[in-house]
Design a protein around this motif. Structure first.
Motif, PDB file in Angstrom:
ATOM      1  N   TYR A 201       0.826  -1.177   0.000  1.00 25.89           N
ATOM      2  CA  TYR A 201       0.000   0.000   0.000  1.00 25.89           C
ATOM      3  C   TYR A 201       0.876   1.249   0.000  1.00 25.89           C
ATOM      4  CZ  TYR A 201      -3.285   3.495   1.770  1.00 25.89           C
ATOM      5  OH  TYR A 201      -4.032   4.627   1.950  1.00 25.89           O
ATOM      6  N   GLU A 202       1.849   1.309   0.884  1.00 30.78           N
ATOM      7  CA  GLU A 202       2.713   2.490   0.955  1.00 30.78           C
ATOM      8  C   GLU A 202       3.530   2.665  -0.322  1.00 30.78           C
ATOM      9  OE1 GLU A 202       2.668   4.917   3.072  1.00 30.78           O
ATOM     10  OE2 GLU A 202       1.297   3.978   4.488  1.00 30.78           O
ATOM     11  N   MET A 203       4.025   1.577  -0.903  1.00 28.72           N
ATOM     12  CA  MET A 203       4.817   1.660  -2.129  1.00 28.72           C
ATOM     13  C   MET A 203       3.969   2.173  -3.295  1.00 28.72           C
ATOM     14  SD  MET A 203       7.143  -1.807  -1.675  1.00 28.72           S
ATOM     15  CE  MET A 203       7.034  -2.173  -3.373  1.00 28.72           C
ATOM     16  N   VAL A 204       2.755   1.699  -3.402  1.00 33.10           N
ATOM     17  CA  VAL A 204       1.866   2.141  -4.473  1.00 33.10           C
ATOM     18  C   VAL A 204       1.448   3.589  -4.243  1.00 33.10           C
ATOM     19  CG1 VAL A 204      -0.411   1.785  -5.527  1.00 33.10           C
ATOM     20  CG2 VAL A 204       1.037  -0.169  -4.989  1.00 33.10           C
ATOM     21  N   LEU A 205       1.066   3.923  -3.027  1.00 31.43           N
ATOM     22  CA  LEU A 205       0.601   5.268  -2.713  1.00 31.43           C
ATOM     23  C   LEU A 205       1.686   6.304  -2.996  1.00 31.43           C
ATOM     24  CD1 LEU A 205      -1.949   6.669  -1.665  1.00 31.43           C
ATOM     25  CD2 LEU A 205      -0.944   6.602   0.609  1.00 31.43           C
ATOM     26  N   ALA A 206       2.934   5.972  -2.720  1.00 34.91           N
ATOM     27  CA  ALA A 206       4.040   6.902  -2.963  1.00 34.91           C
ATOM     28  C   ALA A 206       4.198   7.225  -4.449  1.00 34.91           C
ATOM     29  CB  ALA A 206       5.343   6.330  -2.416  1.00 34.91           C
ATOM     30  N   ARG A 207       3.828   6.298  -5.315  1.00 35.32           N
ATOM     31  CA  ARG A 207       3.989   6.482  -6.756  1.00 35.32           C
ATOM     32  C   ARG A 207       2.706   6.959  -7.440  1.00 35.32           C
ATOM     33  NH1 ARG A 207       7.339   3.091  -4.740  1.00 35.32           N
ATOM     34  NH2 ARG A 207       9.376   2.632  -5.599  1.00 35.32           N
ATOM     35  N   LEU A 208       1.621   7.016  -6.698  1.00 38.87           N
ATOM     36  CA  LEU A 208       0.322   7.373  -7.241  1.00 38.87           C
ATOM     37  C   LEU A 208       0.171   8.890  -7.331  1.00 38.87           C
ATOM     38  CD1 LEU A 208      -2.378   5.963  -8.071  1.00 38.87           C
ATOM     39  CD2 LEU A 208      -3.148   6.368  -5.731  1.00 38.87           C
ATOM     40  N   SER A 209      -0.294   9.374  -8.457  1.00 39.60           N
ATOM     41  CA  SER A 209      -0.538  10.808  -8.624  1.00 39.60           C
ATOM     42  C   SER A 209      -1.713  11.243  -7.755  1.00 39.60           C
ATOM     43  CB  SER A 209      -0.880  11.115 -10.082  1.00 39.60           C
ATOM     44  OG  SER A 209       0.156  10.745 -10.936  1.00 39.60           O
ATOM     45  N   ASP A 210      -1.723  12.531  -7.375  1.00 42.86           N
ATOM     46  CA  ASP A 210      -2.876  13.068  -6.666  1.00 42.86           C
ATOM     47  C   ASP A 210      -4.115  12.864  -7.534  1.00 42.86           C
ATOM     48  OD1 ASP A 210      -1.156  13.867  -4.686  1.00 42.86           O
ATOM     49  OD2 ASP A 210      -1.208  15.990  -5.203  1.00 42.86           O
ATOM     50  N   GLY A 211      -5.179  12.397  -6.919  1.00 47.76           N
ATOM     51  CA  GLY A 211      -6.404  12.105  -7.656  1.00 47.76           C
ATOM     52  C   GLY A 211      -6.443  10.703  -8.236  1.00 47.76           C
ATOM     53  N   GLY A 212      -5.336   9.955  -8.090  1.00 40.82           N
ATOM     54  CA  GLY A 212      -5.276   8.586  -8.594  1.00 40.82           C
ATOM     55  C   GLY A 212      -6.009   7.622  -7.668  1.00 40.82           C
TER      56      GLY A 212
ATOM     57  N   ASP B 107      -7.838  -1.345   8.464  1.00 38.84           N
ATOM     58  CA  ASP B 107      -7.584  -0.391   9.552  1.00 38.84           C
ATOM     59  C   ASP B 107      -6.559   0.661   9.124  1.00 38.84           C
ATOM     60  OD1 ASP B 107      -9.383  -1.772  11.133  1.00 38.84           O
ATOM     61  OD2 ASP B 107      -7.843  -2.831  12.283  1.00 38.84           O
ATOM     62  N   LEU B 108      -5.528   0.240   8.396  1.00 41.14           N
ATOM     63  CA  LEU B 108      -4.503   1.156   7.899  1.00 41.14           C
ATOM     64  C   LEU B 108      -5.116   2.187   6.951  1.00 41.14           C
ATOM     65  CD1 LEU B 108      -1.435   1.891   7.515  1.00 41.14           C
ATOM     66  CD2 LEU B 108      -1.503   0.326   5.561  1.00 41.14           C
ATOM     67  N   VAL B 109      -5.914   1.716   6.003  1.00 42.22           N
ATOM     68  CA  VAL B 109      -6.552   2.613   5.040  1.00 42.22           C
ATOM     69  C   VAL B 109      -7.542   3.541   5.743  1.00 42.22           C
ATOM     70  CG1 VAL B 109      -8.056   2.724   3.010  1.00 42.22           C
ATOM     71  CG2 VAL B 109      -6.211   1.028   3.103  1.00 42.22           C
ATOM     72  N   ALA B 110      -8.309   3.017   6.672  1.00 38.77           N
ATOM     73  CA  ALA B 110      -9.300   3.831   7.385  1.00 38.77           C
ATOM     74  C   ALA B 110      -8.655   4.984   8.144  1.00 38.77           C
ATOM     75  CB  ALA B 110     -10.106   2.951   8.342  1.00 38.77           C
ATOM     76  N   ALA B 111      -7.466   4.774   8.672  1.00 43.93           N
ATOM     77  CA  ALA B 111      -6.788   5.793   9.475  1.00 43.93           C
ATOM     78  C   ALA B 111      -5.940   6.749   8.631  1.00 43.93           C
ATOM     79  CB  ALA B 111      -5.896   5.117  10.517  1.00 43.93           C
ATOM     80  N   ASP B 112      -5.827   6.498   7.337  1.00 42.49           N
ATOM     81  CA  ASP B 112      -4.943   7.279   6.472  1.00 42.49           C
ATOM     82  C   ASP B 112      -5.655   8.541   5.979  1.00 42.49           C
ATOM     83  OD1 ASP B 112      -3.101   8.248   4.671  1.00 42.49           O
ATOM     84  OD2 ASP B 112      -2.755   6.312   3.693  1.00 42.49           O
ATOM     85  N   ASN B 113      -5.207   9.697   6.456  1.00 44.62           N
ATOM     86  CA  ASN B 113      -5.808  10.973   6.072  1.00 44.62           C
ATOM     87  C   ASN B 113      -5.346  11.467   4.709  1.00 44.62           C
ATOM     88  OD1 ASN B 113      -7.280  11.203   8.454  1.00 44.62           O
ATOM     89  ND2 ASN B 113      -5.524  12.054   9.533  1.00 44.62           N
ATOM     90  N   ARG B 114      -4.427  10.761   4.072  1.00 42.19           N
ATOM     91  CA  ARG B 114      -3.938  11.162   2.748  1.00 42.19           C
ATOM     92  C   ARG B 114      -4.886  10.729   1.635  1.00 42.19           C
ATOM     93  NH1 ARG B 114       1.591   8.056   2.949  1.00 42.19           N
ATOM     94  NH2 ARG B 114       0.085   6.540   3.758  1.00 42.19           N
ATOM     95  N   VAL B 115      -5.884   9.916   1.991  1.00 39.97           N
ATOM     96  CA  VAL B 115      -6.779   9.355   0.983  1.00 39.97           C
ATOM     97  C   VAL B 115      -8.241   9.505   1.393  1.00 39.97           C
ATOM     98  CG1 VAL B 115      -5.070   7.652   0.195  1.00 39.97           C
ATOM     99  CG2 VAL B 115      -6.688   7.029   1.988  1.00 39.97           C
ATOM    100  N   GLU B 116      -9.102   9.440   0.382  1.00 40.75           N
ATOM    101  CA  GLU B 116     -10.537   9.280   0.597  1.00 40.75           C
ATOM    102  C   GLU B 116     -10.834   7.819   0.258  1.00 40.75           C
ATOM    103  OE1 GLU B 116     -11.704  12.162  -2.307  1.00 40.75           O
ATOM    104  OE2 GLU B 116     -12.023  13.687  -0.762  1.00 40.75           O
TER     105      GLU B 116
END
Length: 70
Positions: free
Chosen positions: A1-12, A45-54
């Motif tokens: 998740y962290e590896m993908v999120l780091a490479r994902l464009s905003d809005g991706g 739980d990780l995704v639910a707590a992540d404020n960087r994403v909707e």
């Protein structure tokens, strides 16, 4: 998740399948040998707590989580 999120464009988007795992992730305490349920629950739980994403979990079959990077 962290590896993908780091490479994902905003809005991706990230689409995660099987995030309800036949309802097993709703169990208060999954059996300690049920590593798949424990892992999916930890991911949710990780995704639910992540404020960087909707995010939203769609209750289609075994669950589909749609995650959008802000």
């Amino acid at each position: 998740y962290e590896m993908v999120l780091a490479r994902l464009s905003d809005g991706g988007y990230i689409i995660a399948d099987n995030t309800l795992w036949d309802g097993h992730v709703l169990e208060e305490q999954p059996h300690r040998t049920d590593l798949q349920t424990i892992g999916i629950k930890a991911f949710n739980d990780l995704v639910a707590a992540d404020n960087r994403v909707e995010k939203v979990i769609l209750p289609l079959r075994d669950g589909l989580t749609i995650i959008r990077k802000k």
